[in-house]
Design a protein around this motif. Structure first.
Motif, PDB file in Angstrom:
ATOM      1  N   GLY A   9      22.638  12.657  29.619  1.00  0.00           N
ATOM      2  CA  GLY A   9      22.192  12.038  28.375  1.00  0.00           C
ATOM      3  C   GLY A   9      22.834  12.668  27.163  1.00  0.00           C
ATOM      4  O   GLY A   9      23.141  12.002  26.188  1.00  0.00           O
ATOM      5  N   TRP A  24      23.475  -1.225  29.828  1.00  0.00           N
ATOM      6  CA  TRP A  24      22.441  -0.224  29.526  1.00  0.00           C
ATOM      7  C   TRP A  24      21.393  -0.705  28.537  1.00  0.00           C
ATOM      8  O   TRP A  24      20.225  -0.355  28.608  1.00  0.00           O
ATOM      9  N   ARG A  57      15.871   7.633  25.896  1.00  0.00           N
ATOM     10  CA  ARG A  57      16.737   6.955  26.867  1.00  0.00           C
ATOM     11  C   ARG A  57      16.023   6.723  28.200  1.00  0.00           C
ATOM     12  O   ARG A  57      16.424   7.297  29.233  1.00  0.00           O
ATOM     13  N   LEU A 112      17.676   6.117  31.646  1.00  0.00           N
ATOM     14  CA  LEU A 112      18.279   7.193  32.425  1.00  0.00           C
ATOM     15  C   LEU A 112      17.274   7.847  33.380  1.00  0.00           C
ATOM     16  O   LEU A 112      17.616   8.824  34.046  1.00  0.00           O
ATOM     17  N   LEU A 141      25.365   5.092  35.556  1.00  0.00           N
ATOM     18  CA  LEU A 141      26.148   4.133  34.777  1.00  0.00           C
ATOM     19  C   LEU A 141      27.562   4.047  35.327  1.00  0.00           C
ATOM     20  O   LEU A 141      28.133   5.057  35.745  1.00  0.00           O
ATOM     21  N   GLY A 201      29.475   0.720  31.358  1.00  0.00           N
ATOM     22  CA  GLY A 201      28.147   0.787  30.778  1.00  0.00           C
ATOM     23  C   GLY A 201      27.089   0.004  31.542  1.00  0.00           C
ATOM     24  O   GLY A 201      26.007  -0.234  31.019  1.00  0.00           O
ATOM     25  N   GLU A 239      28.947   7.724  26.293  1.00  0.00           N
ATOM     26  CA  GLU A 239      28.231   8.250  27.453  1.00  0.00           C
ATOM     27  C   GLU A 239      28.971   9.475  27.947  1.00  0.00           C
ATOM     28  O   GLU A 239      30.105   9.750  27.546  1.00  0.00           O
ATOM     29  N   TYR A 240      28.320  10.204  28.840  1.00  0.00           N
ATOM     30  CA  TYR A 240      28.993  11.327  29.481  1.00  0.00           C
ATOM     31  C   TYR A 240      29.114  10.977  30.943  1.00  0.00           C
ATOM     32  O   TYR A 240      28.110  10.923  31.647  1.00  0.00           O
TER      33      TYR A 240
END
Length: 803
Positions: free
Chosen positions: A274, A311, A215, A218, A293, A297, A349-350
RNA sequence: GGGCGAAUAACUCAGCUGGCUAGAGUGCCUGCCUUACAAGCAGGAUGUCGGGGGUUCAAGUCCCUCUUCGCCCA
């Protein structure tokens, strides 16, 4: 009292459906004085077409309802719809080709109501055509105001009991749907992905370190770098600082045993967020929060030059830049498992958001105990429940950033920010429309901001027992909770079963139901699970109803053991048709032979009549045992074996002559007595599954004797006739009949062909018992005589007729 | 990777706590218009019970192991 040559289900089935409905045969009567058997019917989500899978599992529960009704229980059997929440929103958007975001909430809700109402009509019509014995007066839908009131009441009750909290916390988030989701709504999906080996430089300028990530977008969210303290290669880095490529902010290098030494370079970056490990690290080491984010997104300000990109695009752009600037050492393509939202398949996502939670992680043991107190059928499915509870990682997030659903009964004080909970007598409330009638309890301010989130649909559907009981309402129903039975499919153990058990435990420290039965899935003819999303749905129920009768389809639904999957195939459907036809013909025969039948008469019974009555007692016992274990297929098998193999193929042939002739009135009356009982008994054993044809036959023949308004109000057979000796010699004699039939078959003779004699040998002690059957045996085999001889075992020699 | 389940006749499946020659329906073969049913009836053929080990007087059934498939969860 004559029956048509052929049974016509097309004509008959709707007629009886109408009859049941008009007479209120299946109405729940709380004042009947009978023990209540209550069923927690699954509210199907109103999200599109219905398929054979629905029919399959609903029929199985319906059969159980009918069985218990015949057992003398007052059956509480409601129907319902789950028509709020995400599935219905999506369905409405699709049907009407609109987007919820593009219109005011009230307007969208109108559309949802319109669309779901149509779908519900279709459901109801379909269930009626399958002959379902529910009481439509008990209908509820999860969007009903009174259901919303119970849902909001539940929220307030849990809040008062201290099980609810509101917190800004990392939450599973679907960027596509723009809402928080719960652990239970996620699934894992494999995606092709790229593992990028990136180069971070050390802040002290003494070299670089390799970090592998899937990722790279990020990177701006990177807040730390982790190595495993037992990793010889990298241990020395702990305590130093690293510089994030491109973004140039410095982060600490921390040691933690959660780092997998084998994976990638053994050095990982921690981003907010992540994955769940990032969250754990973030909490444990009190790391910075760098969210890059937004809720849909897209990258935000903190992402610098990536700002505004979705993203996916951001990932592409940053990889190019990393390569350009020499930060990427290597990359390789991998298959990567990603946690996605089960509704839309979008990777989750978190994100940090203010959400409402129900505290469950601290009571896993209690919940497992509750699971233990419920009887699981079949039992092995309980293990799934246990494992789900043991592996829970999140409290239950119940707030959703959606439009169509049950709102939280909550406002926030503009002045001090304290939540203001609605008063119970005001429920249901929609905080967007209504406002508190009192000032803020903390600061006295009168200006409030409404909670615009709605509740997770499971927060409401987990209350189906309470809804059925009208919990807290002025017309609350007594004796419904705990309910007798929860029927459901096994794929929603972790959601519906789990949440329902949770709510019953938190609200009343009780179990929601005593028994839970798990139906399997309907498979299409090639053995695949039918699912709307895969588009491999075979057998649209409406089309199936054109080709097959409801009784046949019900028979198919009951052809497998509880919990097993079953193929939707032509073959098995044929079995149901054969049985219906056979039933019709057998009763047609009986009808003719029961003319002048006197139900008051208690004739002296002949041995074969005692035999068949004993056989029926055994069959009924076995069928009953099956039903008690929710094994409707076992019950059907036992009934079918008795009816077809024992009764039709043997008994009816044996007593035919006595039934037709008036030479032996006593013999005829004995046969009529038995015939009446086993035919009426068989009809009742088949009644829960073959609901229409059995009713038709009952009304035509038995109603005038029995008086029950409907066969489905007649008692389940519980015969006690038993004559061990008749049973023994009746069974033994079947071998004699078999040998005679074999002889004719091998000689290409008609079964009606006469025989000169049968020479039978049997052990001395059996001769007398067998010889008592002589007259009937001669009738069925057309033998002119039977010669009995003592021998070591049972043998039969056929002497053919002269010529 | 963990859990749960399944593997039995050509097909779909049943075989509970171990016990006669392993069953049913479909399909196949041979016949039969038999005062309910030809959408039926009678008779017949077909099985290394997934492989390999073990326990037992006795294993489709219990134990171990492997293989394949399905589902649930990481």
């Amino acid at each position: 009292m004559t029956l048509a040559k052929r049974y016509n289900p097309k004509e008959s089935e709707p007629r009886w459906q109408k009859f049941w409905n008009e007479r209120g045969i299946f109405k729940y009567r709380s004042d009947s004085g009978k023990p209540v058997y209550s069923i927690d019917t699954p509210p199907p989500t109103v999200s599109g077409k219905i398929h054979m899978g629905h029919v399959f599992s609903y029929v199985q529960a319906e059969v159980i309802a009918r069985y218990h009704r015949m057992k003398g229980m007052e059956v509480f059997y409601p129907f319902c719809f789950d028509d709020n929440g995400l599935p219905s929103e999506r369905f409405t958007e699709k049907q009407k080709n609109v987007k919820a975001q593009d219109m005011p909430r009230s307007q969208f809700v109108e559309l949802c109501l319109e669309v779901t109402e149509e779908a519900e009509k279709m459901f109801r019509d379909l269930w009626t055509r399958f002959g379902f014995s529910c009481d439509w007066d008990l209908l509820y839908t999860t969007i009903d105001p009174w259901v919303q009131r119970i849902s909001q009441r539940s929220f307030l009750d849990l809040n008062e009991k201290g099980f609810v909290y509101r917190k800004e916390a990392p939450t599973l988030w679907c960027p596509e749907c723009g809402t928080a989701v719960a652990q239970a709504e996620t699934e894992d999906k494999d995606f092709p992905s790229v593992f990028h080996d990136l180069e971070f430089s050390l802040a002290d300028g003494r070299g670089t370190i390799p970090i592998a990530t899937t990722r790279p977008e990020l990177l701006p969210a990177c807040v730390a770098v982790f190595v495993n303290p037992s990793d010889e290669r990298w241990r020395h880095l702990i305590g130093k600082k690293a510089k994030v490529p491109i973004f140039d902010h410095e982060v600490e290098i921390i040691g933690d045993s959660k780092v997998d030494i084998e994976k990638g370079s053994g050095i990982v970056m921690c981003c907010t967020f992540g994955d769940t490990t990032d969250i754990e690290w973030w909490k444990e080491f009190r790391l910075d929060l760098r969210i890059v984010l937004d809720n849909n997104g897209h990258m935000n300000d903190l992402a610098g030059f990536l700002k505004g990109m979705y993203w996916k695009k951001a990932r592409k752009v940053i990889v190019e830049k990393l390569i350009d600037e020499g930060f990427q050492r290597d990359s390789k393509n991998i298959e990567h498992t990603v946690n996605v939202h089960e509704r839309c398949g979008t990777p989750l996502e978190y994100l940090i958001n203010m959400q409402w939670f129900i505290r469950i992680l601290d009571r896993k043991n209690k919940l497992i105990e509750c699971g233990n107190r419920v009887n699981w059928y079949p039992p092995h499915f309980k293990v799934r429940f246990d494992h789900w509870v043991e592996n829970l990682k999140w409290d239950w997030c119940i707030s959703r950033q959606l439009y169509y659903g049950v709102p939280f009964p909550v406002w926030y004080c503009e002045q001090c920010g304290e939540p203001f909970f609605a008063k119970e007598e005001d429920l249901p409330v929609d905080p967007l429309e209504d406002s508190p009638q009192q000032p803020c309890r903390s600061c006295g301010s009168t200006s409030f901001r409404p909670e615009s989130d709605i509740m997770d649909t499971w927060a409401t559907s987990s209350l189906t027992p309470q809804i059925n009981a009208r919990w807290g309402e002025s017309d609350e129903r007594e004796g419904i909770i705990p309910m007798s039975l929860r029927p459901q499919a096994h794929d929603i153990i972790r959601t519906w079963a789990f949440y329902t058990i949770t709510k019953a435990h938190l609200h009343s420290n009780d179990i929601p139901w005593r028994d839970i039965m798990m139906s399997g899935h309907a498979l299409n003819p090639s053995g695949e699970k039918m699912s709307k999303s895969k588009g491999n749905v075979a057998g649209d129920p409406l089309i199936a109803l054109e080709q097959y009768s409801a009784d046949e389809l019900r028979y198919w639904s009951c052809s497998s053991k509880l919990g097993n999957d079953v193929l939707f195939s032509e073959e098995v459907l044929g079995d149901g048709r054969r049985l219906v036809t056979k039933l019709w013909n057998a009763v047609k025969f009986a009808t003719g032979r029961l003319e002048n039948f006197n139900s008051e008469l208690e004739p002296e019974l002949r041995p074969y009549d005692r035999w068949i009555l004993s056989r029926f007692t055994i069959a009924a016992e076995r069928a009953t045992n099956g039903m008690e274990e929710y094994e409707y297929s076992v019950a059907m098998n036992k009934a079918e074996y008795f009816f077809w193999k024992v009764m039709c193929d043997n008994y009816l042939e044996i007593v035919k002559k006595r039934l037709y002739s008036d030479d032996d009135i006593a013999g005829k009356q004995s046969a009529q007595y038995a015939l009446y009982r086993i035919i009426y008994g068989s009809l009742r054993l088949f009644a829960p599954v073959l609901v229409h044809v059995t009713e038709e036959l009952y009304q035509a023949i038995f109603r005038k004797f029995e008086g029950h308004e409907s066969l489905h109000l007649a008692p389940w057979p519980n015969p006690d006739f038993m004559d061990e000796e008749a049973l023994k010699y009746g069974d033994m004699s079947l071998h004699i009949i078999e040998e005679a039939r074999k002889f004719k078959s091998e000689g290409n003779l008609s079964m009606a062909a006469p025989l000169k004699a049968l020479k039978v040998t049997a052990q001395a002690e059996d001769l007398e018992g067998l010889a008592r059957l002589q007259d009937d045996l001669m009738n069925v085999t057309r033998a002119e005589n039977i010669l009995w001889t003592k021998g070591s075992r049972l043998t039969v020699k056929v002497v053919p007729a002269d010529g």
